[in-house]
Write a protein that holds these residues in place. Structure first.
Motif, PDB file in Angstrom:
ATOM      1  N   LYS A 118      12.576 -10.451  12.841  1.00 32.57           N
ATOM      2  CA  LYS A 118      11.450 -11.348  12.597  1.00 32.57           C
ATOM      3  C   LYS A 118      11.884 -12.771  12.926  1.00 32.57           C
ATOM      4  O   LYS A 118      13.069 -13.039  13.158  1.00 32.57           O
ATOM      5  CB  LYS A 118      10.949 -11.224  11.159  1.00 32.57           C
ATOM      6  CG  LYS A 118      11.989 -11.394  10.075  1.00 32.57           C
ATOM      7  CD  LYS A 118      11.355 -11.140   8.703  1.00 32.57           C
ATOM      8  CE  LYS A 118      12.366 -11.296   7.581  1.00 32.57           C
ATOM      9  NZ  LYS A 118      11.754 -11.073   6.247  1.00 32.57           N
ATOM     10  N   ASP A 119      10.928 -13.689  12.904  1.00 33.30           N
ATOM     11  CA  ASP A 119      11.215 -15.060  13.319  1.00 33.30           C
ATOM     12  C   ASP A 119      12.092 -15.796  12.326  1.00 33.30           C
ATOM     13  O   ASP A 119      12.911 -16.634  12.719  1.00 33.30           O
ATOM     14  CB  ASP A 119       9.902 -15.835  13.527  1.00 33.30           C
ATOM     15  CG  ASP A 119       9.103 -15.285  14.694  1.00 33.30           C
ATOM     16  OD1 ASP A 119       9.721 -14.681  15.596  1.00 33.30           O
ATOM     17  OD2 ASP A 119       7.867 -15.435  14.688  1.00 33.30           O
ATOM     18  N   ASN A 120      11.908 -15.513  11.042  1.00 34.59           N
ATOM     19  CA  ASN A 120      12.661 -16.244  10.034  1.00 34.59           C
ATOM     20  C   ASN A 120      13.000 -15.324   8.867  1.00 34.59           C
ATOM     21  O   ASN A 120      12.183 -14.496   8.451  1.00 34.59           O
ATOM     22  CB  ASN A 120      11.855 -17.440   9.522  1.00 34.59           C
ATOM     23  CG  ASN A 120      12.707 -18.404   8.725  1.00 34.59           C
ATOM     24  OD1 ASN A 120      13.548 -19.112   9.274  1.00 34.59           O
ATOM     25  ND2 ASN A 120      12.504 -18.433   7.411  1.00 34.59           N
ATOM     26  N   TYR A 121      14.205 -15.480   8.352  1.00 32.38           N
ATOM     27  CA  TYR A 121      14.676 -14.695   7.215  1.00 32.38           C
ATOM     28  C   TYR A 121      14.914 -15.623   6.021  1.00 32.38           C
ATOM     29  O   TYR A 121      15.100 -16.833   6.191  1.00 32.38           O
ATOM     30  CB  TYR A 121      15.982 -13.968   7.558  1.00 32.38           C
ATOM     31  CG  TYR A 121      15.855 -12.957   8.661  1.00 32.38           C
ATOM     32  CD1 TYR A 121      15.714 -11.599   8.381  1.00 32.38           C
ATOM     33  CD2 TYR A 121      15.896 -13.354   9.996  1.00 32.38           C
ATOM     34  CE1 TYR A 121      15.621 -10.667   9.413  1.00 32.38           C
ATOM     35  CE2 TYR A 121      15.800 -12.429  11.025  1.00 32.38           C
ATOM     36  CZ  TYR A 121      15.661 -11.087  10.725  1.00 32.38           C
ATOM     37  OH  TYR A 121      15.561 -10.165  11.739  1.00 32.38           O
ATOM     38  N   CYS A 122      14.928 -15.036   4.840  1.00 32.24           N
ATOM     39  CA  CYS A 122      15.187 -15.790   3.622  1.00 32.24           C
ATOM     40  C   CYS A 122      16.610 -15.536   3.134  1.00 32.24           C
ATOM     41  O   CYS A 122      17.140 -14.423   3.298  1.00 32.24           O
ATOM     42  CB  CYS A 122      14.215 -15.396   2.507  1.00 32.24           C
ATOM     43  SG  CYS A 122      12.501 -15.841   2.849  1.00 32.24           S
ATOM     44  N   VAL A 123      17.219 -16.543   2.524  1.00 31.61           N
ATOM     45  CA  VAL A 123      18.510 -16.366   1.887  1.00 31.61           C
ATOM     46  C   VAL A 123      18.385 -15.276   0.819  1.00 31.61           C
ATOM     47  O   VAL A 123      17.462 -15.287   0.016  1.00 31.61           O
ATOM     48  CB  VAL A 123      19.001 -17.682   1.243  1.00 31.61           C
ATOM     49  CG1 VAL A 123      20.245 -17.431   0.387  1.00 31.61           C
ATOM     50  CG2 VAL A 123      19.294 -18.722   2.313  1.00 31.61           C
ATOM     51  N   GLY A 124      19.275 -14.315   0.836  1.00 32.77           N
ATOM     52  CA  GLY A 124      19.228 -13.197  -0.101  1.00 32.77           C
ATOM     53  C   GLY A 124      18.704 -11.919   0.518  1.00 32.77           C
ATOM     54  O   GLY A 124      18.911 -10.832  -0.027  1.00 32.77           O
ATOM     55  N   GLU A 125      18.036 -12.023   1.680  1.00 32.43           N
ATOM     56  CA  GLU A 125      17.525 -10.834   2.354  1.00 32.43           C
ATOM     57  C   GLU A 125      18.648 -10.094   3.079  1.00 32.43           C
ATOM     58  O   GLU A 125      19.737 -10.625   3.286  1.00 32.43           O
ATOM     59  CB  GLU A 125      16.426 -11.210   3.356  1.00 32.43           C
ATOM     60  CG  GLU A 125      15.099 -11.571   2.713  1.00 32.43           C
ATOM     61  CD  GLU A 125      14.000 -11.771   3.741  1.00 32.43           C
ATOM     62  OE1 GLU A 125      12.828 -11.575   3.390  1.00 32.43           O
ATOM     63  OE2 GLU A 125      14.313 -12.117   4.911  1.00 32.43           O
ATOM     64  N   GLN A 126      18.334  -8.860   3.481  1.00 34.25           N
ATOM     65  CA  GLN A 126      19.271  -8.037   4.230  1.00 34.25           C
ATOM     66  C   GLN A 126      18.937  -8.084   5.721  1.00 34.25           C
ATOM     67  O   GLN A 126      17.773  -8.027   6.112  1.00 34.25           O
ATOM     68  CB  GLN A 126      19.221  -6.586   3.753  1.00 34.25           C
ATOM     69  CG  GLN A 126      19.658  -6.387   2.318  1.00 34.25           C
ATOM     70  CD  GLN A 126      21.144  -6.588   2.135  1.00 34.25           C
ATOM     71  OE1 GLN A 126      21.954  -5.980   2.838  1.00 34.25           O
ATOM     72  NE2 GLN A 126      21.513  -7.440   1.198  1.00 34.25           N
ATOM     73  N   LEU A 127      19.967  -8.184   6.524  1.00 27.03           N
ATOM     74  CA  LEU A 127      19.835  -8.050   7.967  1.00 27.03           C
ATOM     75  C   LEU A 127      20.410  -6.696   8.334  1.00 27.03           C
ATOM     76  O   LEU A 127      21.558  -6.384   8.018  1.00 27.03           O
ATOM     77  CB  LEU A 127      20.605  -9.176   8.674  1.00 27.03           C
ATOM     78  CG  LEU A 127      20.427  -9.265  10.188  1.00 27.03           C
ATOM     79  CD1 LEU A 127      19.043  -9.797  10.517  1.00 27.03           C
ATOM     80  CD2 LEU A 127      21.494 -10.172  10.790  1.00 27.03           C
ATOM     81  N   MET A 128      19.622  -5.853   8.984  1.00 29.91           N
ATOM     82  CA  MET A 128      20.014  -4.471   9.254  1.00 29.91           C
ATOM     83  C   MET A 128      20.206  -4.254  10.759  1.00 29.91           C
ATOM     84  O   MET A 128      19.304  -4.514  11.554  1.00 29.91           O
ATOM     85  CB  MET A 128      18.954  -3.501   8.735  1.00 29.91           C
ATOM     86  CG  MET A 128      18.464  -3.817   7.325  1.00 29.91           C
ATOM     87  SD  MET A 128      19.746  -3.636   6.074  1.00 29.91           S
ATOM     88  CE  MET A 128      19.861  -1.867   5.976  1.00 29.91           C
ATOM     89  N   VAL A 129      21.397  -3.779  11.122  1.00 29.43           N
ATOM     90  CA  VAL A 129      21.728  -3.530  12.526  1.00 29.43           C
ATOM     91  C   VAL A 129      22.135  -2.068  12.678  1.00 29.43           C
ATOM     92  O   VAL A 129      22.989  -1.567  11.930  1.00 29.43           O
ATOM     93  CB  VAL A 129      22.863  -4.438  13.013  1.00 29.43           C
ATOM     94  CG1 VAL A 129      23.202  -4.132  14.469  1.00 29.43           C
ATOM     95  CG2 VAL A 129      22.490  -5.903  12.852  1.00 29.43           C
ATOM     96  N   LEU A 130      21.516  -1.383  13.636  1.00 35.87           N
ATOM     97  CA  LEU A 130      21.848   0.006  13.925  1.00 35.87           C
ATOM     98  C   LEU A 130      22.800   0.063  15.111  1.00 35.87           C
ATOM     99  O   LEU A 130      22.549  -0.536  16.157  1.00 35.87           O
ATOM    100  CB  LEU A 130      20.584   0.807  14.238  1.00 35.87           C
ATOM    101  CG  LEU A 130      20.743   2.334  14.290  1.00 35.87           C
ATOM    102  CD1 LEU A 130      20.977   2.874  12.887  1.00 35.87           C
ATOM    103  CD2 LEU A 130      19.518   2.978  14.912  1.00 35.87           C
ATOM    104  N   LEU A 131      23.912   0.772  14.948  1.00 34.04           N
ATOM    105  CA  LEU A 131      24.875   0.961  16.030  1.00 34.04           C
ATOM    106  C   LEU A 131      24.795   2.392  16.539  1.00 34.04           C
ATOM    107  O   LEU A 131      24.909   3.337  15.753  1.00 34.04           O
ATOM    108  CB  LEU A 131      26.298   0.681  15.550  1.00 34.04           C
ATOM    109  CG  LEU A 131      26.624  -0.740  15.082  1.00 34.04           C
ATOM    110  CD1 LEU A 131      28.085  -0.819  14.655  1.00 34.04           C
ATOM    111  CD2 LEU A 131      26.331  -1.760  16.166  1.00 34.04           C
TER     112      LEU A 131
END
Length: 518
Positions: free
Chosen positions: A82-95
């Motif tokens: 998404k365009d903007n994330y909030c402090v405390g949120e999770q960033l999820m990356v699939l490998l």
């Protein structure tokens, strides 16, 4: 003869036989089962922890390096873009991992180092990896600060390399060659030493029967075993990797970036909620344990005080501090000496000899550092006359609210079968539990290993071995009221791979320690 079938280390059997001669009329029947029961329990726990590690580490083979994991051919996909994330949120990356021929991997076990970072504000934090064991991994990052953030996804070893390193580690104890020096008047003799001596020659045996610790040297002629004064070591010219496994580890340099297309992300503060809880003792299951921001370390779920010179001196006043471990804890003592030098609170200590260091302070403070027992791997000769194991040192501490002990072992154990390290840490835990019985107010802190450079001998000293040891330590001390300083997590966050990290990293380790004891 009824005891002859019991499987015990030779020195324990010998010890119990002496007990049998001394204790008669049935007394042995009371003494023997207690010792044997403890031996059984420890052996059972060692096997249990080893079995857990075996379950997490792949057991795979290969006949062509092209079928092993290729970081360049693998893919990283941002799931919750998404365009903007909030402090405390999770960033999820699939490998999704592929081999060098473009074929998708069907099993997991690859060894990664993942982090988020913001170079402009010197911020960083590690990520958490979930292995689905089918070539797919889910990497989650907790967004802990505001600003533009980048993602780093490094493959340290393909699963095939991990499997090879794990198998090679299990082999034998002869990857390090020890040389002991004996003095008898003006006579000086050097002999071979080690944990296992395959010889029919007479041996000097240095045994801790209670904790099942043993170290041996060839007996130097007519010189008594008590004349053992110095020890040093070097790498043995052997390897337990196959030629193909060595080719794999040499061809794929640890730390190759996995391609990503999502680039930089933007994080904003969406809430002012902050933690005000004091950092408590006990191992946390949270990951990451904290983050670096403008070169300062901040734990995730508690607030800390930033200790400057005056506060450090006030905190340490009337304290007895005992550092037990390797040179990464000796570095702590050096930090105190350098940081407080202007206040003339420390008496200069000579660091030319590896051994016990004692720094009395002028303000009712005592700081001791002592190396842990065998193995201590160094090409420099060090004294063995004051040699003892960390568990025995802890047993000598009376303890009170102004006493603190820090334990950090690992780097010197990497070249040996991990059972040695597991047993040592169990013995230390048992000693800590005895200490808490006589002095519940004594503070005990466990510091995990630092990362080290990737261009070293991976079979002996690679970080994969340190990672498995850290998993074992967390398992062994889980549930015990000890503080835990996750130096591994800090190393990743600060992106340092120096076994003796930079000054500011050491300072942040110590700052967390001071928060625990004050």
């Amino acid at each position: 003869s009824s005891f002859s079938t019991i499987s015990l280390p030779l020195f324990l059997c010998t010890s119990f036989w002496r007990v049998c001669i001394y204790f008669c009329n049935g007394q042995l029947l009371q003494a023997f089962p207690v010792c044997y029961k403890k031996t059984q329990l420890i052996q059972k726990e060692v096997k249990k922890i080893l079995a857990k590690l075996d379950q997490q580490i792949p057991n795979v083979s290969f006949s062509d390096t092209r079928t092993t994991t290729s970081p360049e051919d693998s893919k990283a996909i941002l799931l919750n873009q998404k365009d903007n994330y909030c402090v405390g949120e999770q960033l999820m990356v699939l490998l999704d991992m592929f081999d060098h021929m473009g074929k998708r991997k069907a099993y997991g076990g690859d060894f990664f180092k993942v982090r988020i970072y913001s170079p402009s504000i010197q911020a960083g934090a590690s990520g958490h990896i979930m292995d689905y064991r089918n070539g797919t991994y889910l990497v989650s990052f907790t967004l802990l600060w505001e600003g533009p953030i980048r993602v780093s996804l490094l493959l340290m070893h393909p699963s095939e390399g991990v499997s090879a390193l794990w198998k090679a580690r299990k082999k034998v104890y002869d990857k390090i060659a020890f040389t002991g020096k004996y003095l008898n008047g003006t006579s000086e003799v050097s002999v071979e030493c080690g944990f296992v001596m395959n010889t029919s020659e007479e041996l000097c045996k240095y045994l801790d029967e209670r904790d099942e610790e043993a170290f041996y040297c060839l007996k130097p002629g007519n010189i008594p075993c008590e004349a053992f004064v110095q020890l040093m070591s070097k790498n043995s010219p052997i390897s337990y990797l196959t030629a193909l496994e060595m080719e794999l580890l040499d061809s794929i340099h640890p730390g190759v970036e996995i391609p990503q297309k999502f680039g930089q992300i933007q994080v904003s503060v969406c809430t002012t909620e902050m933690s005000i809880q004091k950092c408590n003792f006990g191992l946390s299951s949270h990951h990451p344990t904290g983050f670096a921001w403008q070169n300062q370390w901040y734990p995730r779920f508690c607030s800390i005080t930033i200790f400057r010179t005056l506060k450090i001196t006030t905190c340490l006043e009337r304290k007895l501090i005992l550092f037990l471990g390797d040179s990464t804890l000796r570095q702590w003592l050096e930090y105190f000496m350098k940081y407080l030098k202007s206040r003339k609170t420390l008496i200069q200590t000579d660091f030319s000899e590896i051994g016990r260091l004692f720094s009395p302070l002028l303000e009712n403070i005592q700081i001791h550092w002592k190396k842990h027992g065998h193995p201590f791997v160094t090409t420099s000769e060090y004294m063995t006359t004051d040699h003892s194991y960390a568990a025995r040192e802890i047993d000598t501490v009376a303890g009170d609210k102004d006493t603190a002990i820090v334990v950090s072992l690992g780097q010197h154990f990497r070249p040996f079968p991990i059972e040695l390290f597991i047993r040592r840490m169990i013995n230390i835990r048992e000693a800590v539990q005895r200490l808490f019985l006589r002095s519940p107010e004594t503070k005990v802190i466990i510091k995990s290993e630092n990362l080290r450079k990737t261009d070293i001998d991976l079979e002996r000293f690679g970080d994969f071995h340190g990672y498995t040891q850290m998993l074992a330590v967390k398992d062994i001390f889980q549930g015990l009221n000890v503080g835990f300083i996750d130096a591994w997590d800090m190393s990743i966050a600060y992106d340092t791979s120096d076994v003796h990290p930079p000054y500011h990293v050491v300072g942040n380790q110590i700052n967390l320690f001071l928060n625990y004891i004050c």
